[in-house]
Design a protein around this motif. Structure first.
Motif, PDB file in Angstrom:
ATOM      1  N   GLY A 101       0.781  -1.225   0.000  1.00 59.53           N
ATOM      2  CA  GLY A 101       0.000   0.000   0.000  1.00 59.53           C
ATOM      3  C   GLY A 101       0.812   1.273   0.000  1.00 59.53           C
ATOM      4  N   THR A 102       0.069   2.379  -0.003  1.00 61.91           N
ATOM      5  CA  THR A 102       0.608   3.727  -0.108  1.00 61.91           C
ATOM      6  C   THR A 102       0.359   4.485   1.185  1.00 61.91           C
ATOM      7  N   GLU A 103       1.370   5.214   1.632  1.00 55.92           N
ATOM      8  CA  GLU A 103       1.184   6.115   2.769  1.00 55.92           C
ATOM      9  C   GLU A 103       1.983   7.381   2.521  1.00 55.92           C
ATOM     10  N   SER A 118      -2.627  14.640   2.133  1.00 58.31           N
ATOM     11  CA  SER A 118      -3.922  14.015   1.851  1.00 58.31           C
ATOM     12  C   SER A 118      -4.272  14.082   0.364  1.00 58.31           C
ATOM     13  N   GLN A 121      -1.899  11.527  -1.406  1.00 58.00           N
ATOM     14  CA  GLN A 121      -2.338  10.188  -1.016  1.00 58.00           C
ATOM     15  C   GLN A 121      -3.598   9.781  -1.779  1.00 58.00           C
ATOM     16  N   SER A 122      -4.569  10.662  -1.822  1.00 60.05           N
ATOM     17  CA  SER A 122      -5.834  10.361  -2.509  1.00 60.05           C
ATOM     18  C   SER A 122      -5.623  10.084  -3.992  1.00 60.05           C
ATOM     19  N   VAL A 125      -3.854   6.562  -4.516  1.00 61.76           N
ATOM     20  CA  VAL A 125      -4.755   5.454  -4.186  1.00 61.76           C
ATOM     21  C   VAL A 125      -5.882   5.353  -5.210  1.00 61.76           C
ATOM     22  N   ASP A 126      -6.445   6.499  -5.599  1.00 56.72           N
ATOM     23  CA  ASP A 126      -7.556   6.492  -6.558  1.00 56.72           C
ATOM     24  C   ASP A 126      -7.120   6.023  -7.937  1.00 56.72           C
ATOM     25  N   THR A 131      -3.489  -0.132  -1.752  1.00 54.69           N
ATOM     26  CA  THR A 131      -4.094  -0.123  -0.425  1.00 54.69           C
ATOM     27  C   THR A 131      -3.831   1.227   0.233  1.00 54.69           C
ATOM     28  N   ASN A 132      -4.868   1.817   0.784  1.00 52.78           N
ATOM     29  CA  ASN A 132      -4.754   3.135   1.401  1.00 52.78           C
ATOM     30  C   ASN A 132      -4.307   2.986   2.854  1.00 52.78           C
ATOM     31  N   ARG A 133      -3.030   3.234   3.101  1.00 53.71           N
ATOM     32  CA  ARG A 133      -2.484   3.173   4.460  1.00 53.71           C
ATOM     33  C   ARG A 133      -2.611   4.516   5.172  1.00 53.71           C
ATOM     34  N   GLY A 134      -3.105   5.514   4.448  1.00 55.24           N
ATOM     35  CA  GLY A 134      -3.436   6.791   5.056  1.00 55.24           C
ATOM     36  C   GLY A 134      -2.294   7.784   5.162  1.00 55.24           C
TER      37      GLY A 134
END
Length: 198
Positions: A101-103, A118, A121-122, A125-126, A131-134
């Protein structure tokens, strides 16, 4: 050291300092390496950084790109630039192959850094369905990341994906242009909202 000085033209949207993680050419430190494919973090970070720089220049964002093994040099160069934001590009790694995933990291207390994180990150992930690790917060003295706590402008560190995970490694090896577009779009989204580009 790899350095590309000031591309594009400065606009009201501000300037950007890009740092491609790890040592240029992999010497002395290539960063994380996939043990099967030999894909190296230093190569992915530079390729994504260079492509993101091209997209940002096309959007009118002036950029400076530096890849260096010296964290002090990175921060000193960034702080001496006219950059409004700092983005460091990396690949994650773990002993557990299933980690994926990505963070994106921002420094504690930086509202603008957290907003920038943010947006980037968005986009990643989009676009890439990782995987959205936030968004993670780096706290000086606890889990602080040197480049986030020693730069003077809003700063983020992007962990694109896990080079040690087979699915993520495929993305890092074969979707570098898409990763770069996502990083660039996240930056321009932030600049339009926060810095008044629109």
């Amino acid at each position: 050291m790899y350095r590309h000085h000031r591309s594009g033209h400065s606009t009201d949207s501000g300037d950007l300092f890009l740092n491609s993680g790890r040592a240029s050419g992999g010497h002395p430190d290539p960063g994380a390496v996939n043990s099967e494919s030999n894909l190296r973090e230093c190569d992915v970070a530079l390729a994504v950084g260079q492509s993101a720089e091209s997209y940002l220049n096309a959007a009118g964002v002036a950029t400076e790109l530096l890849q260096s093994n010296s964290l002090e040099e990175i921060c000193e160069t960034a702080n001496a630039s006219d950059a409004d934001i700092f983005v460091s590009i990396h690949c994650n790694a773990a002993e557990a192959e299933e980690a994926n995933g990505t963070e994106t990291w921002a420094c504690a207390g930086s509202y603008r850094g957290s907003m920038l994180a943010s947006y980037i990150q968005s986009q990643i992930v989009d676009v890439l369905d990782t995987t959205n690790r936030g968004v993670k917060i780096a706290t000086p003295g606890v889990n602080g990341l040197y480049v986030l706590t020693n730069t003077d402008m809003p700063a983020v560190l992007v962990e694109l994906a896990f080079i040690t995970n087979p699915s993520d490694e495929e993305i890092l090896a074969n979707a570098q242009d898409a990763l770069a577009r996502a990083v660039a779009r996240g930056i321009t989204d932030y600049e339009q909202l926060i810095l008044g580009g629109k």
